[in-house]
Write a protein that holds these residues in place. Structure first.
Motif, short mmCIF file in Angstrom:
data_model
loop_
_atom_site.label_atom_id
_atom_site.label_comp_id
_atom_site.label_asym_id
_atom_site.label_seq_id
_atom_site.Cartn_x
_atom_site.Cartn_y
_atom_site.Cartn_z
N VAL A 98 53.12 19.79 24.62
CA VAL A 98 52.76 21.08 25.20
C VAL A 98 54.06 21.64 25.76
CG1 VAL A 98 51.37 22.29 26.91
CG2 VAL A 98 50.46 20.26 25.76
N ASP A 101 56.43 27.25 27.44
CA ASP A 101 55.94 28.61 27.26
C ASP A 101 54.71 28.58 26.35
OD1 ASP A 101 55.46 31.21 26.74
OD2 ASP A 101 57.53 31.73 26.22
N VAL A 102 53.50 28.52 26.95
CA VAL A 102 52.31 28.39 26.10
C VAL A 102 52.02 29.64 25.29
CG1 VAL A 102 50.91 26.56 27.07
CG2 VAL A 102 50.88 28.75 28.16
N ASP A 103 52.43 30.81 25.81
CA ASP A 103 52.18 32.04 25.04
C ASP A 103 52.90 31.96 23.70
OD1 ASP A 103 50.49 33.20 26.83
OD2 ASP A 103 52.11 34.10 27.99
N GLN A 105 53.55 29.19 22.15
CA GLN A 105 52.94 28.13 21.34
C GLN A 105 51.60 28.58 20.74
OE1 GLN A 105 52.63 24.54 23.61
NE2 GLN A 105 52.26 23.25 21.85
N THR A 106 50.93 29.53 21.40
CA THR A 106 49.59 29.93 20.99
C THR A 106 49.64 30.75 19.70
OG1 THR A 106 49.00 30.02 23.31
CG2 THR A 106 47.53 31.14 21.79
N GLU A 114 42.15 28.10 18.16
CA GLU A 114 43.42 27.51 18.59
C GLU A 114 43.35 25.98 18.52
OE1 GLU A 114 46.17 29.00 19.17
OE2 GLU A 114 47.36 27.46 20.15
N LYS A 158 44.70 28.87 30.24
CA LYS A 158 45.54 28.89 29.03
C LYS A 158 46.29 27.58 28.86
CE LYS A 158 46.75 33.76 28.66
NZ LYS A 158 47.78 34.74 28.96
N GLN A 159 46.79 27.05 29.96
CA GLN A 159 47.52 25.79 29.89
C GLN A 159 46.60 24.67 29.41
OE1 GLN A 159 50.46 24.75 29.98
NE2 GLN A 159 51.74 26.16 31.15
N ALA A 162 46.12 24.96 25.77
CA ALA A 162 47.30 24.44 25.06
C ALA A 162 47.23 22.91 25.00
CB ALA A 162 48.58 24.89 25.77
N LEU A 176 54.41 16.76 28.05
CA LEU A 176 54.18 18.07 28.67
C LEU A 176 55.45 18.50 29.37
CD1 LEU A 176 51.20 16.32 29.89
CD2 LEU A 176 50.66 18.63 29.14
N PRO A 179 54.32 21.95 32.62
CA PRO A 179 53.07 22.58 32.21
C PRO A 179 52.49 23.53 33.25
CG PRO A 179 52.67 20.33 32.89
CD PRO A 179 54.16 20.52 32.90
#
Ligand SMILES: Nc1ncnc2c1ncn2[C@@H]1O[C@H](COP(=O)(O)OP(=O)(O)OP(=O)(O)O)[C@@H](O)[C@H]1O
Ligand SMILES: [Mg+2]
Length: 302
Positions: A98, A101-103, A105-106, A114, A158-159, A162, A176, A179
């Motif tokens: 993970v 920057d999860v945005d 990764q999404t 997802e 969101k996290q 992810a 992670l 995170p």
């Protein structure tokens, strides 16, 4: 019921004499790292910005050398196999990451899509994907979000999406990287609760990089990095005893711990790792013992 996430005991990661620079002429950002992780443990990594934490994770998940080249010395082994020789197809069931920057990764619109994305790409059968989605959502306590659009979720939600999206690929090791760096205290708590629950309930091996040291106190082991090296490595309680050394490299101890260390210094009260409080509850117990003993005064400076 068969537990999809449970992995047997043994060594999962071995790093031997690992050094890395991003390109010739640049300084080494990892310098002779040696490590070994047991399956089933939660390991925290902390250290100041630029210490090499993310670079170390990249060497473990294969981003280095498969995507990012550079000058790599030493070896990284996952379950006894050299990461540099494993294809991404072989790496995926072993290690999931993970990223910070999860945005970034999404890739999907909804939570369900997802979480299905990874196993679909691995060619998993549709009925098994369904099972994995359900279990990944349960493990991260976000079943109610299954049909939501990701864009409508809070940072903590969101996290956890992810994390669930990585879990659905059933990695044995979960990495992670910061995170919760963008999250408020409630979001941070939700994510760390999810991380520790995965370990407790499924025996998942977890390596978490964070600068929020107060959330790393329950790790089995805490590694402190600075300038590409490991400067401290041990149980959080032992590591936090080295407050002065940590301060010189720019790493804080938890606030309650700092408070008690200052009090002990001021009064001459003897501290040991076993006595060192890392949480507010522990500090409360420590302080009542401290004041009970106050009247004896043997440890107080005159
Ligand atoms: N792609 C890159 N090319 C060149 N140098 C890089 C690259 N990525 C990172 N670095 C440098 O390598 C060093 C270690 O970076 P790294 O991102 O591993 O540190 P970190 O401990 O994760 O820091 P942070 O807490 O800021 O995330 C830093 O000096 C950084 O500037
Ligand atoms: Mg980083």
């Amino acid at each position: 019921m068969h537990d999809l996430f449970r992995a047997p005991v043994g060594e999962i990661v071995r790093v031997e004499n690992l050094s890395f620079r991003y390109s010739q002429g640049l300084p080494e950002v990892l310098r002779g790292i040696a490590l070994s992780f047991e399956k089933g443990s939660v390991v925290g990594i902390t250290g100041p910005a630029g210490a090499g934490k993310s670079t170390l994770l990249s060497c473990i998940n294969g981003v280095i050398p498969h995507y990012t080249r550079g000058e790599l010395k030493g070896v990284v082994l996952l379950k006894g196999q050299e990461v540099s020789r494993l294809t991404f197809g072989k790496l995926a069931p072993i290690v999931g990451t993970v990223f910070q920057d999860v945005d970034f990764q999404t890739v999907s619109i909804t939570v369900e899509e997802e979480i299905a994305f990874g196993p679909e790409n691995l060619g998993v059968e549709p009925h098994e994907i369904e099972d994995r989605i359900t279990r990944s959502l349960e493990s991260t306590r976000i079943s109610s979000l299954r049909n939501r659009a990701i864009s409508t979720l809070s940072g903590g939600q969101k996290q956890r999406v992810a994390i669930a999206a990585v879990l659905s690929m059933l990695p044995e090791l979960l990495l992670l990287d910061e995170p919760t760096s963008e999250l408020d205290p409630i979001g941070t708590r939700e994510v760390f609760d999810a991380i520790f629950r995965l370990n407790r309930e499924h025996g998942m091996t977890i390596l978490v990089v964070s600068q929020k040291v107060e959330h790393l106190v329950d790790c089995d082991r805490l590694i402190v990095m600075s300038e590409g090296s490991i400067v401290l490595d041990g149980k959080p309680r032992d590591v936090f005893m080295h407050q002065d050394k940590l301060a010189t490299i720019g790493v804080a101890v938890p606030e309650v711990t700092a408070f008690v260390i200052a009090l002990a210094r001021e009064t001459g009260y003897p501290l040991s790792p076993e006595r060192l409080p890392l949480t507010v509850d522990e500090a409360e117990a420590f302080l009542s013992a401290f004041f009970r003993e106050w009247k004896h005064m043997q440890w107080r400076r005159s």
